[in-house]
Write a protein that holds these residues in place. Structure first.
Motif, PDB file in Angstrom:
ATOM      1  N   SER A  62     -10.347 -24.570 -16.155  1.00  0.00           N
ATOM      2  CA  SER A  62     -10.113 -24.969 -14.778  1.00  0.00           C
ATOM      3  C   SER A  62      -8.656 -24.752 -14.416  1.00  0.00           C
ATOM      4  N   PHE A  86      -5.662 -26.158 -11.787  1.00  0.00           N
ATOM      5  CA  PHE A  86      -5.289 -27.276 -10.934  1.00  0.00           C
ATOM      6  C   PHE A  86      -3.982 -26.977 -10.218  1.00  0.00           C
ATOM      7  N   ARG A 110      -3.011 -34.262  -9.781  1.00  0.00           N
ATOM      8  CA  ARG A 110      -3.556 -32.909  -9.823  1.00  0.00           C
ATOM      9  C   ARG A 110      -4.879 -32.834  -9.071  1.00  0.00           C
ATOM     10  N   SER A 111      -5.157 -31.660  -8.553  1.00  0.00           N
ATOM     11  CA  SER A 111      -6.420 -31.392  -7.858  1.00  0.00           C
ATOM     12  C   SER A 111      -6.977 -30.075  -8.362  1.00  0.00           C
ATOM     13  N   GLU A 112      -8.234 -30.078  -8.770  1.00  0.00           N
ATOM     14  CA  GLU A 112      -8.851 -28.850  -9.263  1.00  0.00           C
ATOM     15  C   GLU A 112      -9.167 -27.928  -8.093  1.00  0.00           C
ATOM     16  N   SER A 123     -12.858 -23.290 -11.062  1.00  0.00           N
ATOM     17  CA  SER A 123     -13.220 -23.145 -12.473  1.00  0.00           C
ATOM     18  C   SER A 123     -13.522 -21.676 -12.729  1.00  0.00           C
ATOM     19  N   GLU A 139      -6.254 -25.669 -17.561  1.00  0.00           N
ATOM     20  CA  GLU A 139      -6.842 -26.587 -18.541  1.00  0.00           C
ATOM     21  C   GLU A 139      -8.098 -25.956 -19.132  1.00  0.00           C
ATOM     22  N   ARG A 199      -3.664 -27.579 -22.207  1.00  0.00           N
ATOM     23  CA  ARG A 199      -3.078 -27.587 -20.873  1.00  0.00           C
ATOM     24  C   ARG A 199      -1.812 -26.753 -20.900  1.00  0.00           C
TER      25      ARG A 199
END
Length: 230
Positions: free
Chosen positions: A10, A12, A99-101, A104, A171, A180
């Motif tokens: 993912s 972020f 954090r904001s995803e 993916s 990540e 990370r």
């Protein structure tokens, strides 16, 4: 070493640096690694990416006494390792990065490498072989993700977010650990199939971030790029 795409990766974006709360600092949990009360992690999962640009302070016990020994810190997972067992509990002051995803990856490759330096001692032809040691480490790779062009990321498209010079947090959730890394996207490529599904591909490399410092002293100038945690 390449990491296969059998696990989820993912990307972020991090928000405004935010102060860790609590008095005298953010609560931490004893991980029991290296002995009782030696290795600690920020209890709140959402606060575990510590802002390297903000000085931090480590406290030993809830009364607010500064830790008197040395320590190391994993900024990307919010882990502090002391040189000896704490008297009671550990708390930390500083800032974290919310954090904001944003996406993916359905396909990715991560490579961890070391630079080999020549350390051969030249002595008039008596050496027959070159001697090398591993020196600088690096992380790089590529990923591909689906791009929903109708989604806005703070007024930007996904491609514009990737093309920005702000480091992202990559990540990778593996079976036994989490990788990370602060990364920079080196370039993006868009493609679209006849069914209208748009994909975005990008290369990336680790982005070196330098820590501001700490109390007690010890982390000033520490490089923060990538790390593993269970």
């Amino acid at each position: 070493m390449a990491i296969a795409a059998s696990f989820n990766a993912s990307v972020f974006v991090t928000g405004t640096s935010t102060g860790l709360t609590g008095a005298p600092g953010e609560p931490m949990t004893d991980l029991g690694i290296g002995g009782a009360r030696v290795t600690w992690q920020i209890t709140a999962e959402a606060k575990r990416i510590i802002d390297p640009a903000t000085p931090i302070t480590i406290f030993d016990d809830t009364a607010g006494a500064a830790w008197g020994g040395t320590f190391t810190i994993d900024y990307l997972h919010g882990i502090v390792t002391l040189n000896a067992a704490a008297a009671s509990t550990i708390k930390i002051q500083g800032n974290y990065l919310p954090r904001s995803e944003i996406t993916s990856a359905y396909e990715y490759d991560v490579s961890l490498s070391k630079t080999l330096a020549d350390v051969t001692a030249f002595s008039g032809g008596t050496n027959d072989h070159i001697s090398r040691i591993a020196t600088l480490s690096d992380l790089s790779g590529s990923l591909s993700c689906y791009d929903n062009t109708t989604t806005s990321y703070g007024g930007m498209t996904l491609k514009q977010v990737f093309d920005s010079t702000t480091p992202k947090v990559l990540e990778v959730n593996m079976s036994a650990s989490i990788l990370r890394a602060f990364v920079l996207m080196e370039g993006t490529e868009l493609s679209m199939a006849v069914d209208g599904v748009q994909t975005l591909s990008s290369n990336f490399s680790a982005a070196r971030v330098l820590a501001a410092g700490s109390t007690p002293a010890g982390t000033a100038g520490q490089e923060v790029d990538y790390s593993f945690s269970s």
